[in-house]
Each structure stands twice: as structure tokens, then as C-alpha cells.
Write a protein that holds these residues in place. Structure first.
Motif, PDB file in Angstrom:
ATOM      1  N   PRO A 256     -62.542  36.296  26.842  1.00 16.00           N
ATOM      2  CA  PRO A 256     -61.493  36.275  27.864  1.00 16.00           C
ATOM      3  C   PRO A 256     -60.474  37.375  27.587  1.00 16.00           C
ATOM      4  N   ALA A 257     -59.751  37.774  28.605  1.00 18.73           N
ATOM      5  CA  ALA A 257     -58.828  38.910  28.478  1.00 18.73           C
ATOM      6  C   ALA A 257     -57.877  38.741  27.311  1.00 18.73           C
ATOM      7  N   THR A 258     -57.393  37.524  27.080  1.00 19.14           N
ATOM      8  CA  THR A 258     -56.456  37.268  25.991  1.00 19.14           C
ATOM      9  C   THR A 258     -57.010  37.698  24.637  1.00 19.14           C
ATOM     10  N   LEU A 259     -58.328  37.616  24.485  1.00 17.66           N
ATOM     11  CA  LEU A 259     -58.967  37.892  23.200  1.00 17.66           C
ATOM     12  C   LEU A 259     -59.823  39.146  23.241  1.00 17.66           C
ATOM     13  N   SER A 260     -59.616  39.973  24.263  1.00 21.41           N
ATOM     14  CA  SER A 260     -60.487  41.130  24.487  1.00 21.41           C
ATOM     15  C   SER A 260     -59.788  42.434  24.141  1.00 21.41           C
ATOM     16  N   GLN A 261     -60.273  43.109  23.108  1.00 25.32           N
ATOM     17  CA  GLN A 261     -59.738  44.422  22.767  1.00 25.32           C
ATOM     18  C   GLN A 261     -60.069  45.439  23.851  1.00 25.32           C
ATOM     19  N   ARG A 262     -61.222  45.289  24.491  1.00 28.05           N
ATOM     20  CA  ARG A 262     -61.591  46.219  25.568  1.00 28.05           C
ATOM     21  C   ARG A 262     -60.570  46.178  26.703  1.00 28.05           C
ATOM     22  N   ILE A 263     -60.101  44.960  27.008  1.00 19.35           N
ATOM     23  CA  ILE A 263     -59.208  44.797  28.156  1.00 19.35           C
ATOM     24  C   ILE A 263     -57.769  45.141  27.788  1.00 19.35           C
TER      25      ILE A 263
END
Length: 500
Positions: free
Chosen positions: A233-240
Motif C-alpha cells: 500500500p502507498a503508506t509502505l511503498s518506497q516506489r510511491i
């Protein structure tokens, strides 16, 4: 347990923004602010009893730590903390989008900023920059400026400029866009099924505009966006958060998580692990709206972060960078004191909310001015968990202020019975039926259809996203607020053309 450096523990405390219970700062919170370096806290309606108390509460927090980032969700409309008891003085985003006057949006945000500045609040978790692409979205809806990316972008910018002109930091949310979901992230993890091209055309432009406008903070959403990161999920996404928001979009302000107790992420990992992974992904501040009575949960978050650094999972440089962005936001707020002092000198525009609400109203049919005793029936579904429990649509109160002999009746899913509408209890009295997103709730639609069959002369007021018109007159407010309720009541009880 490994030895912890006091400096490392302070860095970990700096990035936390917990909530607390009660209307006074508990002892653990005072100690955390004064002795342990806690960098932030978030206020909810449960903490606040009125303007004077709010200012006194914040002053007590700042007495422990003058640099504390005091945050609050004050969107206007249905999501209000400082005005939860009576409803917001200003319509929310959808009403502003329907009116589509960016200068008015800027002025409304500036008035909200003045309200927060008067209480010495640092950061507003607003505006919502999501494009409401899915009308059935259960958590965004009227909190969005609308379904058009360009409209949402220009009003997001106006809102940010207005709030920050009053010396309060804005926070665009919920990156990379919560508008095309059918799940409420308070309950489960939503998935945004959109291609990279669609995200670039629809969901991301308001956030790009917010960054270009100088927004001080961005809140990431608990969203799975497979086109950007199929695994996290975005909260845990380095890509995002790092790859997209930091590196591609050039945002250098503070990134804050949505509340980590929300089931969208709480179902995946323990709280401490969520905090560590969010920091690794690029977050700078961890919002924890619910904390244990003695602050144990906050210290557990601190310990998890410190342990991750000691174990080599979380680079200390990343933690220090996150803490530095929290402190930079605090310094920006301190430097904006001149703007707050300037705005505090003059009176606010008390009728701006009413004028804005009138501009957002849409009416099908031509009602005569209402007179005599009214019957107002509020068929009220449970609103999103982003909205404080018990937040009223306000129509019963607004009509009662103008017509003290108004009878109000609230129908809920737990008590889905209509009052008497056509017999001795209801006959002869004008009937106003109030609904919210009626088309999304079968039980509301059924009751509404039954009521209109019994009383085809009924006036129906939809306070959510409009559906098919029903009743003799169909009024849409495009949001819940005290201002919207006052606008409807004034419009229906006076000469409509004159009132508008």
C-alpha cells in the motif's frame, strides 16, 4: 533489549503524531513533549469543548514543547473537529467545487486558517485533493471538490493558498488518490484499479498542483495501487512515496501517514512494524490517532523505530531526515507568526459560509415559502468514520431556529420507522425529508419512496452526492455543514428568489 541512545530515542519521538483521550493533556503526553522530544500530536473533537478551551489546551501543550506540531482534521463541511458539536461554519469541498469560484474557495480556507490560528494550531490535515471518480466511494464523496481533475486541481491550490496565507500549514491528502475506490480504508485496504496513464491524467494532477503551490505537507493514503506498486500500500511503498512523490514530483515537505490504526494497514502488520516500514518508504511523520491511556502504545512505536535502527533495518540517516522535516514544518509555522498576527487583527466574514452554501445549492421544482409548523424527518445513514460520530445534517436545528414550532424526527438504520406523515400527526404540516447519499443506501431509498408516496408534496433535501430527483421539490446542498443547513432553511422559509 539493546541499549538505546537518548538521541536516537528523541529522533524516534520527533516523528510521532499521536492522539490522546480527554479534554486535558494527560501526564504521559506532557512528559513525552517536555522530556522525551515528542514532535507532534493530533486533536479530535473528543478533546475540544469550545474555542477558549481549544486555545488553552494548545497553550498547555506548547508550554511543554513550544515547537510541537499540533495537527487537526478541519476540512470544513462534514469533517470538522473544532466545530463538531454544531456543524461547520463553512461548506465542504464538493459545495466549493459546485460553486466553482476559486476566490471564494481561497477565502473559505483562509477563514478556516484564522480559526485554527486563533487556537495556535500548526497543521491542518486538509485539503482533500482526491478526484471523486467513483460516485459510490464510501469515504470521499462530498469531501472531494468533484470528479474533474482540472476542477479539483484549481480548488486544491486555492484552498492551500488561503489556509497558508493565514499562517497555518496545509496537507494535501490522500496521496496518490483515494477517489476511485469502493472500500473505506478505515475498514479494509482499498485497491485503485487504474492504469499508469489514467492515474497520470486523473488522480495525480491535483497533487502535482499542490506541490507546485507550495503545500507544506502531504498525507499518504492507505491504498493499494498495483500500477504503481503491486505489493505494498502507498503508506509502505518506497516506489510511491520516495520514487513518485519525492523524486519525480519534487516534493520536499513533510509526508505524514494516515492514522496507522486504520484497518487498511493495521490488518497487515503490528503498529510498530507499520511505523518502521512507513519511514523506510519515505514518510516523515506517523499519525496514530488512538493511543493507550498511559501512552504505552506511543512508547512501543518509539521502541520499534529505535530497534529497527539498531538492527540495521532502518538507516539512522533516514530517521534523522524524517525528524528534520517535522522540525522544518514547525519552524515554518513559527516564521508565519506575522501572518497570524495580521489576520487576527480584523473580524472574520461571518456570512461567507452562508453565501457559499447558497451558491452551491441546486433546486428542482418551485417551492412556495414555507410557513406554519414544519415536520422535518432526517433519514440518517451512518456517515464515514472520517466524520465524527453523531455529526448531524443540521436541518432540524436550522429550521427550528427560524420556526421554533418545528417538529424534528431522526430515522436511523437501527430504528428505520417513519413517523406519522399523513394522519393527525403529520397532515397539514409542510414536510421536509432529509437524506444523505440516498441512492447508496437501499433502506434509505425505500423509506424515502414510501414517504413521498404518502406525501407527494414533500420537499426532499439531499445533503450528499445527488441522485435522481424525487419529491415535489428536490434540493441538493452538496455537503453537510451548519452553513448548508442554514442556507436551505433560509431559502425555503423566505422568498426563494429574494434569498438567493
Amino acid at each position: 533489549m539493546p541499549h538505546r541512545s537518548p538521541d536516537l530515542a528523541r529522533l524516534a519521538m520527533t516523528v510521532l503524531q499521536p492522539g490522546f483521550d480527554g479534554i486535558e493533556p494527560p501526564g504521559w503526553l506532557r512528559r513525552a513533549l517536555g522530556e522525551e522530544g515528542l514532535g507532534g500530536t493530533v486533536l479530535f473533537a473528543r478533546n475540544l469543548t469550545g474555542p477558549a478551551h481549544t486555545a488553552e489546551l494548545v497553550a498547555r501543550l506548547r508550554a511543554e514543547n513550544p515547537a510541537v506540531v499540533v495537527a487537526v482534521d478541519e476540512e470544513g463541511g462534514s469533517v470538522t473537529r473544532l466545530q463538531a458539536a454544531r456543524g461547520s461554519s463553512w461548506p465542504g469541498n464538493r459545495a466549493l467545487g459546485v460553486g466553482d469560484d476559486v476566490e471564494r474557495t481561497r477565502l473559505v480556507a483562509r477563514e478556516i486558517g484564522r480559526l485554527l490560528a486563533a487556537a495556535d494550531i500548526t497543521l491542518d490535515y486538509a485539503p482533500v485533493a482526491d478526484v471523486n471518480a467513483n460516485p459510490a466511494n464510501p469515504v470521499i464523496g462530498v469531501r472531494s471538490f468533484g470528479p474533474d481533475p482540472e476542477l479539483v486541481s484549481r480548488h486544491t491550490v486555492a484552498w492551500i493558498l488561503g489556509l497558508q496565507d493565514a499562517g497555518v500549514a496545509a496537507c494535501a491528502k490522500h496521496f496518490p488518490g483515494h477517489g476511485d475506490t469502493h472500500t473505506d480504508s478505515h475498514h479494509a485496504l482499498p485497491t485503485v484499479h487504474a492504469s499508469l496513464e489514467l492515474l497520470a491524467e486523473r488522480d495525480l494532477p491535483p497533487f502535482r498542483a499542490a506541490v507546485a503551490a507550495g503545500v507544506r505537507a502531504v498525507m499518504c493514503g492507505h491504498l493499494l495501487v498495483p500500477a504503481l506498486d503491486p505489493d505494498n500500500p502507498a503508506t509502505l511503498s518506497q516506489r510511491i512515496m520516495t520514487g513518485l512523490l519525492r523524486e519525480e514530483m519534487g516534493f520536499d515537505g513533510m509526508i505524514v501517514t494516515d492514522a496507522i490504526e486504520m484497518r487498511a494497514v493495521a490488518a497487515l502488520h503490528p503498529p510498530g512494524e507499520i511505523a518502521v516500514r512507513a519511514l523506510l518508504a519515505g514518510a516523515d511523520a506517523i499519525c496514530a490517532g488512538i493511543s493507550s491511556p498511559g501512552g504505552e502504545s506511543v512508547h512501543e512505536l518509539r521502541d520499534a523505530i529505535v530497534d529497527a535502527v539498531r538492527e540495521g533495518r532502518l538507516p539512522e540517516e533516514r530517521l534523522a531526515e524524517a525528524a528534520s522535516r517535522v522540525l522544518a514544518l514547525s519552524r515554518w509555522y513559527a516564521a508565519s507568526g506575522a501572518a497570524r498576527a495580521r489576520d487576527g487583527d480584523g473580524p472574520g466574514d461571518e456570512e461567507l459560509g452562508l453565501r457559499t452554501a447558497l451558491a452551491a445549492m441546486r433546486v428542482v421544482g418551485t417551492p412556495p415559502p414555507l410557513s406554519g409548523p414544519l415536520l422535518v424527518v432526517d433519514i440518517a445513514p451512518r456517515l464515514s468514520q472520517a466524520v465524527e460520530p453523531g455529526t448531524p445534517t443540521g436541518l432540524i436545528g436550522a429550521f427550528s431556529e427560524l420556526m421554533p414550532d418545528t417538529t424534528g424526527y431522526v430515522v436511523t438504520a437501527d430504528r428505520p420507522e417513519l413517523p406519522e406523515l399523513s394522519g393527525p400527526g403529520g397532515g397539514g404540516r409542510p414536510l421536509v425529508l432529509v437524506v444523505h447519499d440516498a441512492w447508496r443506501h437501499p433502506w434509505v431509498r425505500d423509506l424515502l419512496a414510501r414517504a413521498v408516496t404518502l406525501r407527494p408534496d414533500a420537499i426532499v433535501v439531499e445533503t450528499g452526492v445527488p441522485g435522481e430527483p424525487t419529491g415535489a421539490v428536490y434540493v441538493t446542498t452538496n455537503g453537510i455543514s451548519r452553513a448548508s443547513a442554514r442556507a436551505v432553511a433560509h431559502w425555503l422559509t423566505t422568498d426563494p428568489e429574494g434569498a438567493r
